[in-house]
Design a protein around this motif. Structure first.
Motif, PDB file in Angstrom:
ATOM      1  N   ARG A 128      82.017  45.847  91.612  1.00  6.72           N
ATOM      2  CA  ARG A 128      82.080  47.303  91.459  1.00  6.72           C
ATOM      3  C   ARG A 128      83.043  47.926  92.473  1.00  6.72           C
ATOM      4  O   ARG A 128      83.801  48.824  92.144  1.00  6.72           O
ATOM      5  CB  ARG A 128      80.693  47.923  91.576  1.00  6.72           C
ATOM      6  N   GLN A 165      72.532  45.103  85.506  1.00  5.72           N
ATOM      7  CA  GLN A 165      72.414  44.822  84.066  1.00  5.72           C
ATOM      8  C   GLN A 165      73.751  44.528  83.402  1.00  5.72           C
ATOM      9  O   GLN A 165      73.812  43.795  82.423  1.00  5.72           O
ATOM     10  CB  GLN A 165      71.752  46.000  83.354  1.00  5.72           C
ATOM     11  N   SER A 166      74.824  45.082  83.906  1.00  2.00           N
ATOM     12  CA  SER A 166      76.141  44.844  83.302  1.00  2.00           C
ATOM     13  C   SER A 166      76.697  43.479  83.685  1.00  2.00           C
ATOM     14  O   SER A 166      77.701  43.051  83.145  1.00  2.00           O
ATOM     15  CB  SER A 166      77.125  45.933  83.737  1.00  2.00           C
TER      16      SER A 166
END
Length: 157
Positions: free
Chosen positions: A13, A5-6
């Motif tokens: 990440r 979602q980000s």
């Protein structure tokens, strides 16, 4: 490259986790950990910087070794909260090297500050400079930090 979602992929990440703990990590190490090529890591790093996900790179200095052995938490309450007055206060605080962090907050105070000083005399000079001559500072409360238990700007990713 699937994203959550980000908008960050698993590779993004991994890059962020590694870089937050070691901004000097070698690209080949990051690539190995992320399961990607060095070229991919370079592209992703460039993208993360351009997108504003990575805001900058810094070194962390132990304040005591730099002669700044005391840390203070200061809660500041202003008399009035007009935009121009808030902006003036923000500019003054942003220009002060002894203030490490400044947060506009809700609750009893308007701002929470984290400040450094060599000793109590230097702290007293700081607060006189910042608050005593400012007619819009209604009051401020200071807590002296006894111990730095955790200091971090890392973001969970």
């Amino acid at each position: 490259m699937p994203k959550d979602q980000s908008g960050l992929s698993a590779i993004d990440r991994t890059i962020l986790r590694i870089m937050q703990s070691d901004a000097n990590a070698r690209l080949d190490h990051i690539a190995e950990q992320a399961g990607a090529s060095v070229a991919t890591i370079q592209r992703r790093l460039r993208h993360l910087r351009e997108a504003g996900v990575i805001e900058g790179g810094v070194i962390v200095v132990n304040p005591k070794t730099a002669g700044q052995g005391m840390t203070f938490l200061i809660l500041v309450e202003l008399e009035r909260e007009r935009i121009d007055i808030l902006d003036k206060f923000r500019r003054k605080i942003s220009g002060e090297p002894q203030i490490q962090q400044c947060y506009y907050i809700t609750g009893d105070a308007d701002f929470a500050l984290i400040a450094l000083a060599n000793d109590m005399d230097e702290y007293q000079n700081l607060i006189q400079r910042l608050f005593f001559d400012d007619t819009n500072v209604k009051r401020f409360r200071t807590s002296v930090v006894m111990e730095r238990t955790k200091v971090s700007l890392s973001v969970p990713v």
